[in-house]
Design a protein around this motif. Sequence first.
Motif, mmCIF file in Angstrom:
data_model
loop_
_atom_site.group_PDB
_atom_site.id
_atom_site.type_symbol
_atom_site.label_atom_id
_atom_site.label_comp_id
_atom_site.label_asym_id
_atom_site.label_seq_id
_atom_site.Cartn_x
_atom_site.Cartn_y
_atom_site.Cartn_z
ATOM 1 N N ARG A 1 -40.950 25.915 -6.242
ATOM 2 C CA ARG A 1 -40.925 24.458 -6.398
ATOM 3 C C ARG A 1 -39.891 23.832 -5.455
ATOM 4 O O ARG A 1 -40.169 22.846 -4.779
ATOM 5 N N THR A 2 -38.698 24.428 -5.402
ATOM 6 C CA THR A 2 -37.635 23.898 -4.540
ATOM 7 C C THR A 2 -38.060 23.909 -3.074
ATOM 8 O O THR A 2 -37.821 22.946 -2.343
ATOM 9 N N ALA A 3 -38.684 25.005 -2.644
ATOM 10 C CA ALA A 3 -39.130 25.102 -1.249
ATOM 11 C C ALA A 3 -40.125 23.975 -0.954
ATOM 12 O O ALA A 3 -40.007 23.279 0.056
ATOM 13 N N LEU A 4 -41.085 23.782 -1.856
ATOM 14 C CA LEU A 4 -42.097 22.732 -1.651
ATOM 15 C C LEU A 4 -41.450 21.352 -1.645
ATOM 16 O O LEU A 4 -41.802 20.485 -0.846
ATOM 17 N N GLU A 5 -40.450 21.166 -2.499
ATOM 18 C CA GLU A 5 -39.779 19.867 -2.558
ATOM 19 C C GLU A 5 -38.975 19.589 -1.291
ATOM 20 O O GLU A 5 -38.720 18.444 -0.959
ATOM 21 N N ARG A 6 -38.587 20.672 -0.600
ATOM 22 C CA ARG A 6 -37.890 20.495 0.681
ATOM 23 C C ARG A 6 -38.868 20.309 1.834
ATOM 24 O O ARG A 6 -38.467 20.228 2.982
ATOM 25 N N GLY A 7 -40.170 20.348 1.539
ATOM 26 C CA GLY A 7 -41.171 20.164 2.592
ATOM 27 C C GLY A 7 -41.597 21.465 3.241
ATOM 28 O O GLY A 7 -42.214 21.459 4.303
ATOM 29 N N GLU A 8 -41.257 22.592 2.594
ATOM 30 C CA GLU A 8 -41.630 23.894 3.146
ATOM 31 C C GLU A 8 -42.952 24.375 2.572
ATOM 32 O O GLU A 8 -43.150 24.345 1.358
ATOM 33 N N GLN A 9 -43.819 24.884 3.432
ATOM 34 C CA GLN A 9 -45.039 25.539 2.987
ATOM 35 C C GLN A 9 -44.650 26.885 2.362
ATOM 36 O O GLN A 9 -43.666 27.484 2.780
ATOM 37 N N VAL A 10 -45.382 27.338 1.339
ATOM 38 C CA VAL A 10 -45.075 28.627 0.711
ATOM 39 C C VAL A 10 -46.279 29.551 0.851
ATOM 40 O O VAL A 10 -47.384 29.201 0.435
ATOM 41 N N LYS A 11 -46.044 30.706 1.490
ATOM 42 C CA LYS A 11 -47.145 31.638 1.744
ATOM 43 C C LYS A 11 -46.909 32.946 0.995
ATOM 44 O O LYS A 11 -45.988 33.690 1.340
ATOM 45 N N LEU A 12 -47.707 33.206 -0.033
ATOM 46 C CA LEU A 12 -47.550 34.432 -0.798
ATOM 47 C C LEU A 12 -48.725 35.348 -0.488
ATOM 48 O O LEU A 12 -49.818 35.191 -1.050
ATOM 49 N N SER A 13 -48.502 36.278 0.441
ATOM 50 C CA SER A 13 -49.609 37.081 0.948
ATOM 51 C C SER A 13 -50.308 37.814 -0.189
ATOM 52 O O SER A 13 -49.667 38.343 -1.089
ATOM 53 N N GLY A 14 -51.612 37.815 -0.151
ATOM 54 C CA GLY A 14 -52.418 38.447 -1.193
ATOM 55 C C GLY A 14 -52.767 37.481 -2.309
ATOM 56 O O GLY A 14 -53.810 37.595 -2.943
ATOM 57 N N PHE A 15 -51.913 36.496 -2.556
ATOM 58 C CA PHE A 15 -52.163 35.550 -3.633
ATOM 59 C C PHE A 15 -52.700 34.226 -3.079
ATOM 60 O O PHE A 15 -53.825 33.830 -3.394
ATOM 61 N N GLY A 16 -51.905 33.581 -2.253
ATOM 62 C CA GLY A 16 -52.379 32.329 -1.654
ATOM 63 C C GLY A 16 -51.246 31.517 -1.065
ATOM 64 O O GLY A 16 -50.083 31.907 -1.151
ATOM 65 N N ASN A 17 -51.611 30.387 -0.458
ATOM 66 C CA ASN A 17 -50.628 29.508 0.165
ATOM 67 C C ASN A 17 -50.543 28.180 -0.568
ATOM 68 O O ASN A 17 -51.569 27.625 -0.957
ATOM 69 N N PHE A 18 -49.325 27.702 -0.751
ATOM 70 C CA PHE A 18 -49.126 26.346 -1.245
ATOM 71 C C PHE A 18 -48.813 25.482 -0.029
ATOM 72 O O PHE A 18 -47.792 25.690 0.630
#
Lengths: 104, 99
Positions: B35-52
């Motif tokens: 959540r914090t990463a997204l709130e800072r404007g960072e994309q989140v990539k969790l390989s195998g699961f998916g990308n936010f």
Amino acid sequence: MTRSELIARLAGSQEHLPGPDVESAVKAILERMTEALASGERIEIRGFGSFSLHYRPPRLGRNPKSGETVALPGRYAPHFKPGKALREGVDLETIAGLPLMESA
Amino acid sequence: MALTKAEMAEHLFDQLGLNKREAKEIVEMFFEEIRTALERGEQVKLSGFGNFDLREKKERPGRNPKTGEEIPITARRVVTFRPGQKLKSRVEAYAGTHR
């Protein structure tokens, strides 16, 4: 932020669990979440959001190479609905005007 | 029954032998970090699961569904989730066994 960066941040922000344990934990969390969705179960994380399955009805598709029409069966696809705190937290930054960053 | 943080912590306790407090804490922090990463404007990539991913939406016309009154939907930043290949195919297999 990638999965390995997430593991590094989690390892750095607490003292009880060493890196390898954090890595196993992240792996186990993601595997448990995948398992839940694969068995049709929803995931609900307050403030963060919920994951569920959306049904995609059968349709006629086309093989892009041969141009041949193929019948595609109905299927389920994972869907994420952000929770209120995440939705608002992310949008507040729009007002602050921070630029988007691409993860390396 | 939906999967919750409490059940994920229970799973870490059973599977990895973390103590209950550690298990609860790491599950809590897992979602907090994302959540914090997204709130800072960072994309989140969790390989195998998916990308936010984050998307900028322009202002568009909207309507109050109750009153029918026209009100603009303001420009905003939203989170979208793109499931990864592994998650997609695991979920599709569910359709196969249940339809």
